[in-house]
Enzyme design. Structure first.
Site, short mmCIF file in Angstrom:
data_model
loop_
_atom_site.label_atom_id
_atom_site.label_comp_id
_atom_site.label_asym_id
_atom_site.label_seq_id
_atom_site.Cartn_x
_atom_site.Cartn_y
_atom_site.Cartn_z
N ARG A 84 0.82 -1.20 0.00
CA ARG A 84 0.00 0.00 0.00
C ARG A 84 0.85 1.25 0.00
NH1 ARG A 84 -2.84 -1.37 4.74
NH2 ARG A 84 -4.03 -3.15 4.10
N SER A 101 8.11 -4.89 6.41
CA SER A 101 7.85 -5.98 7.36
C SER A 101 8.77 -7.18 7.18
CB SER A 101 6.41 -6.44 7.21
OG SER A 101 5.58 -5.34 7.04
N ASP A 145 6.15 -3.90 10.58
CA ASP A 145 4.68 -3.80 10.67
C ASP A 145 4.16 -3.96 12.09
OD1 ASP A 145 5.39 -6.48 10.62
OD2 ASP A 145 3.87 -7.10 9.17
C1 BG6 Z 1 -1.76 -4.96 7.35
C2 BG6 Z 1 -0.64 -4.02 7.76
O1 BG6 Z 1 -2.98 -4.48 7.73
O2 BG6 Z 1 -1.48 -6.22 7.92
C3 BG6 Z 1 0.65 -4.57 7.23
O3 BG6 Z 1 -0.90 -2.75 7.24
C4 BG6 Z 1 0.88 -5.94 7.76
O4 BG6 Z 1 1.70 -3.74 7.61
C5 BG6 Z 1 -0.30 -6.80 7.42
O5 BG6 Z 1 2.05 -6.48 7.21
C6 BG6 Z 1 -0.16 -8.17 7.98
O6 BG6 Z 1 -1.21 -8.99 7.54
P1 BG6 Z 1 -1.22 -9.74 6.18
O7 BG6 Z 1 -2.28 -10.74 6.36
O8 BG6 Z 1 -1.53 -8.76 5.12
O9 BG6 Z 1 0.11 -10.38 6.02
C1 GLC Z 2 7.74 -11.97 8.96
C2 GLC Z 2 8.75 -10.87 8.97
C3 GLC Z 2 8.45 -9.89 10.08
C4 GLC Z 2 7.03 -9.44 10.00
C5 GLC Z 2 6.10 -10.62 10.01
C6 GLC Z 2 4.67 -10.21 9.89
O1 GLC Z 2 7.92 -12.73 10.10
O2 GLC Z 2 10.02 -11.39 9.12
O3 GLC Z 2 9.31 -8.79 9.99
O4 GLC Z 2 6.78 -8.60 11.08
O5 GLC Z 2 6.42 -11.46 8.96
O6 GLC Z 2 4.39 -9.58 8.71
#
Ligand code: BG6
Ligand code: GLC
Length: 884
Positions: free
Chosen positions: A512, A573, A627
């Site tokens: 995003r 992340s 994240d």
């Molecule tokens: C989102 C966050 O809502 O959730 C992200 O904005 C995060 O930063 C993510 O990585 C994690 O959930 P998913 O299911 O999208 O991996």
């Molecule tokens: C993976 C990444 C970590 C992140 C998590 C959730 O474990 O290594 O940095 O926070 O996924 O997205």
């Protein structure tokens, strides 16, 4: 005069025929009332007052053709006991070997002592077995007992009340399975095991089931009438903890005992009832059961003769004797004349004709009412399975007109005549019971390693705590699988942050780009989702960062932000060694990313380089956050007690506020710093090896980072579907799923998506929906298969939630100890698709967390706006400090 008499006769018969005819609209009303009565019987609240009792039978599956072995059945009938032995070879139950013998019952036994009745039945079994060569191995026995019983298990059934002329003492209120077993033991037949008791309707249903063609409804329209059908178990509220389907014995003979059939009862029916042994009871049965059809006709004839519409001038005294007209006479009415003459009547030709009309009317009415009842069952099944249309097989023990077609047009029912009576079906029930017991053992064995005990989870918690301590220590850090990365975020938001920021959110399901305005009146955001193709995720680093810059430029263009230089917060992340707020060296890729040339590099630098390549000169990256940190900050803006961030999505991870004095890897002792735990890698040093199952190893082997992120691979969305897929494959191999038939599509990696777990585990989901999901995967699932798939999903997702709880328990307990508190009250900001979409993950997590960290009150706060908002908040603080 003659003409007038003719008319009178004619009028009387016409009136009688009219009274005996139930028009279609009325049948619809009867169907509606039957449906209501059924619902009343199913509901726990109204069951006690219900006439249609809807008794649970604890029969939850129909035969699937794989049953095999020797089975014994004993059937208690009206005037005899039938014993049967069947040998199934497991070849689709096509041609079972059946032997049976009938024993006449001494007349006085039905009203004698209960013990004598059961002794007699047991003697029949002994005699039967003496006549057939029977090895002394365990012989399972199914008992057909066609009376109302309160069942609490397949082999536990209390007789509610006798009927059909039986009234043996000391049986009502007792468990008839036990009574039979003791009688059998007295005969020294200890190898004979009573494993199932069933009603005759259930036997019919099972008799009519063959491989691939399960029969899910049965009607008995013999002397008495009853029906049973496969109901959605959750609607059978009287059966505790039932899942999937359960056969319900409707006991619909009692329908109408509350007066709900009064408007269709004729004076003849009233008389039949008054003269019966149980006036006011079994009103439906007295309209439908063949035991009563002769009596209805008899009373109609008496009334018509009194009106001088029949048998003029001849005596009808013979008709005043109860039961003189047999059902057989009524059904074989083409031979009316000889039947009536045999009774001593002198019918005219016209009398014969009219008697025939009356008989036909009584039989048609019985069939039509039976059909209305069947239509009610079909509609109930269709509605509870949430189907528009339904196809179903109905086993029938008697002849029935196909009237249900008009009454339940949306259901296509195929009527299958029952060939061998109920005995064969009872043997099938017994066989199914044994098959299920054997399958259950296999399933339990296979799933056992995925089921964690409390002690297991406590151990995980202790191990996590140990790894956390190791990860925080300067010297020990390298030995820990949990990296405990400092983030340089030292406080949560205090509400004074202001400004307008760009934010990037990379690493979850979606990439995003956002613009975030933090103002006095709150936070305003606009965002756009961009796709990162797998080729880019796993291509070169340059291509990945070029793509990111292109997306930013597109976004700025769309938002009219091209001319502004906005500070940017970057949610990235992946595990990074943070050298400052805007300097983060990528330690390793996770979650399916593997772009080359990035590990070991500062990702902010990579982003700036790409911006230069793309000649995008207005980019000011001021903060990079994980994240988990973005989520904690974002939730922290709403709730100041939020000092933990948790992600359960594609990957899993957590961060929390640690005391600086405990962070050996960063200089300084004052205050707190947010630590990005990178707990996804917990266990990569082997400390969790005891907990990995074969399924986990199979999943790990096929990932692009084998041996890495082992904890994450037990918990997060990227892997749960794969674990389930491997478990399903193993169950197929053990022949306990999909009847052991090979499932080529299930061999395909990632075909079973984690989102299926969320759907399949939804409460109250009609099993038909589970079947539909599996159908899409070319899996032809029976209802039993669907339940098993559901159980596998539940087991896998429960383990994930519990492991997550163990990790979180270690975190909150450490924070509580850090602060020297007897109790800690803390909020966790949570994000991630699995957490948000799964129907039970959150509850399972919280439940386990309460058990494992009883001294902490933990509130889980779901992040609504993603972590981009948090990244902007971190950027806001950094920007303010930079400006100063
Ligand atoms: C989102 C966050 O809502 O959730 C992200 O904005 C995060 O930063 C993510 O990585 C994690 O959930 P998913 O299911 O999208 O991996
Ligand atoms: C993976 C990444 C970590 C992140 C998590 C959730 O474990 O290594 O940095 O926070 O996924 O997205």
């Amino acid at each position: 005069m003659y003409v007038f008499m003719k008319l009178q006769q004619h009028g009387g018969v016409q009136r009688a025929l009219l009274a005996l005819t139930v028009p279609l609209e009325t049948l619809q009303v009867v169907k509606g009332r039957m449906l209501q009565a059924m619902c009343k019987g199913l509901s726990r609240q109204t069951h006690a007052q219900a006439n249609v009792r809807m008794l649970p039978t604890y029969i939850c599956s129909v035969p699937d053709g794989t049953e095999k072995g020797d089975l014994l059945v004993v059937e208690l009938c009206q005037s005899h006991v039938r014993t049967l032995r069947m040998t199934l070879s497991g070849n689709g139950n096509q041609s079972p070997k059946v032997m049976y013998k009938i024993f006449d019952m001494p007349g006085d036994i039905k009203q004698g002592k209960g013990e004598a009745l059961f002794d007699f039945i047991a003697q029949c079994v002994r005699q039967f077995l003496a006549g057939v060569s029977s090895p002394q191995q365990r012989l399972p026995l199914g008992f057909v007992f066609p009376f109302s019983c309160r069942q609490t298990g397949l082999d536990k059934a209390e007789l509610i009340c006798w009927s059909k002329g039986f009234s043996c003492s000391d049986v009502e209120g007792k468990d008839v399975v036990q009574l039979l077993q003791s009688a059998i033991n007295k005969q020294e037949l200890c190898h004979v095991d009573v494993v199932a008791l069933m009603n005759d309707t259930v036997g019919t249903m099972m008799t009519c089931s063959t491989e691939g063609e399960p029969c899910e409804v049965a009607l008995v329209m013999g002397m008495s009438t009853n029906s049973c059908f496969m109901a959605e178990a959750q609607q059978v509220e009287m059966a505790e903890n039932a899942s999937g389907q359960m056969c319900v014995n409707t006991e619909w003979g009692y329908f109408g005992d509350d007066g709900s059939l009064n408007d269709i009862l004729t004076p003849y029916d009233q008389r039949v009832d008054q003269e019966s042994a149980n006036p006011g009871e079994k009103r439906f049965e007295k309209l439908v059961g063949s035991l009563y059809l002769g009596e209805i006709v008899r009373h109609a004839l008496i009334a018509l003769a009194a009106e001088k519409a029949l048998f003029i001038g001849s005596s009808i005294d013979v008709l005043r004797t109860k039961d003189v007209l047999k059902t057989q006479h009524v059904l074989e009415i083409s031979k009316a004349q000889s039947a009536l003459e045999a009774l001593g009547l002198q019918p005219s030709e016209q009398d014969c004709c009219r008697v025939q009309q009356i008989c036909r009317a009584v039989v048609s009415r019985a069939a039509a009412l039976g059909a209305a009842g069947l239509a009610a069952i079909l509609s109930h099944m269709r509605q509870s399975r949430e189907l528009e249309q339904m196809m179903v097989n109905v086993g029938v023990d008697s002849k029935l007109y196909q009237g249900h077609r008009l009454l339940a047009p949306e259901c296509k029912a195929t009527l299958l005549p029952s060939v061998d009576g109920t005995g064969r079906g009872a043997a099938m029930v017994t066989a199914v019971t044994l098959r299920l017991a054997a399958q259950r053992r296999e399933v339990e064995q296979l799933l056992a390693p995925l089921r964690l005990s409390h002690a297991d989870l406590e151990r995980v918690q202790v191990l996590m705590r140990r790894e956390m301590e190791l990860g925080l220590g300067r010297e020990s850090n390298a030995n820990s699988s949990v990296r405990m990365l400092p983030t340089y975020v030292c406080s949560t938001p205090d509400g004074t942050e202001r400004g307008e920021f760009l934010a990037l959110d990379l690493g979850g399901t979606n990439f995003r780009v956002l613009v975030v305005r933090v103002a006095q009146d709150g936070i305003h955001m606009a965002s756009e989702i961009y796709v990162i193709p797998t080729t880019v995720m796993q291509g070169t680093g340059e291509a990945l960062f070029d793509h990111i810059i292109e997306c930013i430029m597109d976004f700025q263009l769309k938002q009219n932000l091209m001319d502004q230089i906005l500070p940017l917060g970057f949610t990235f992340s992946f595990p990074c060694q943070q050298l400052g707020l805007d300097k983060a060296v990528l330690l390793s890729w996770t979650k399916g990313f593997s772009a080359s040339g990035c590990v070991g590099q500062d990702v902010v630098h990579l982003l700036r380089e790409a911006a230069q390549r793309k000649q995008h000169l207005g980019l000011k990256v001021v903060a990079v956050v994980n994240d988990t940190v973005g989520t904690m900050m974002s939730c922290g803006y709403e709730d100041p007690k939020c000092e933990i961030g948790l992600i359960v999505g594609t990957g899993t991870n957590a961060c929390y506020m640690e005391e600086m004095e405990n962070v050996g890897t960063v200089e300084g002792e004052q205050g707190r710093m947010c630590i990005n735990m990178e707990w996804g890698a917990f266990g990569d040093n082997g400390c969790l090896d005891d907990f990995f199952t074969n399924f986990d190893r199979l999943v790990d082997e096929k990932t692009i980072n084998m041996g890495k992120q082992r904890f994450e691979k037990l918990i997060s969305g990227m892997y749960l579907g794969e674990i389930v897929r491997h478990v399903l494959l193993a169950l197929v191999e053990k022949q306990v799923l999909f009847r052991g038939k090979p499932c080529p599509k299930l061999q395909t990696r990632d075909i079973f998506q984690t989102k299926f777990l969320s759907t399949i585990e939804t409460d109250g989901l009609a099993l038909q929906k589970v079947r539909a999901i599996l159908q899409d995967l070319d899996l032809q699932a029976s209802f039993e298969d669907s339940i098993l798939v559901q159980e596998v999903c539940q087991t896998v997702s429960l383990r994930a939630a519990q492991l997550c709880a163990a990790g979180l328990a270690a975190v909150v307990e450490k924070m509580r100890e850090n602060r020297g508190l007897a109790r800690l009250s803390v909020t966790v900001g949570v994000d991630g698709t699995l957490y948000k979409m799964h129907p039970h993950f959150s509850q399972n997590l919280q439940k386990m967390l309460r058990d494992l960290a009883p001294n902490c009150t933990v509130t889980l706060l779901q992040s609504e706006d993603g972590s981009g908002k948090g990244a902007a908040l971190v950027a806001a603080v950094a920007w303010r400090e930079a400006e100063l």
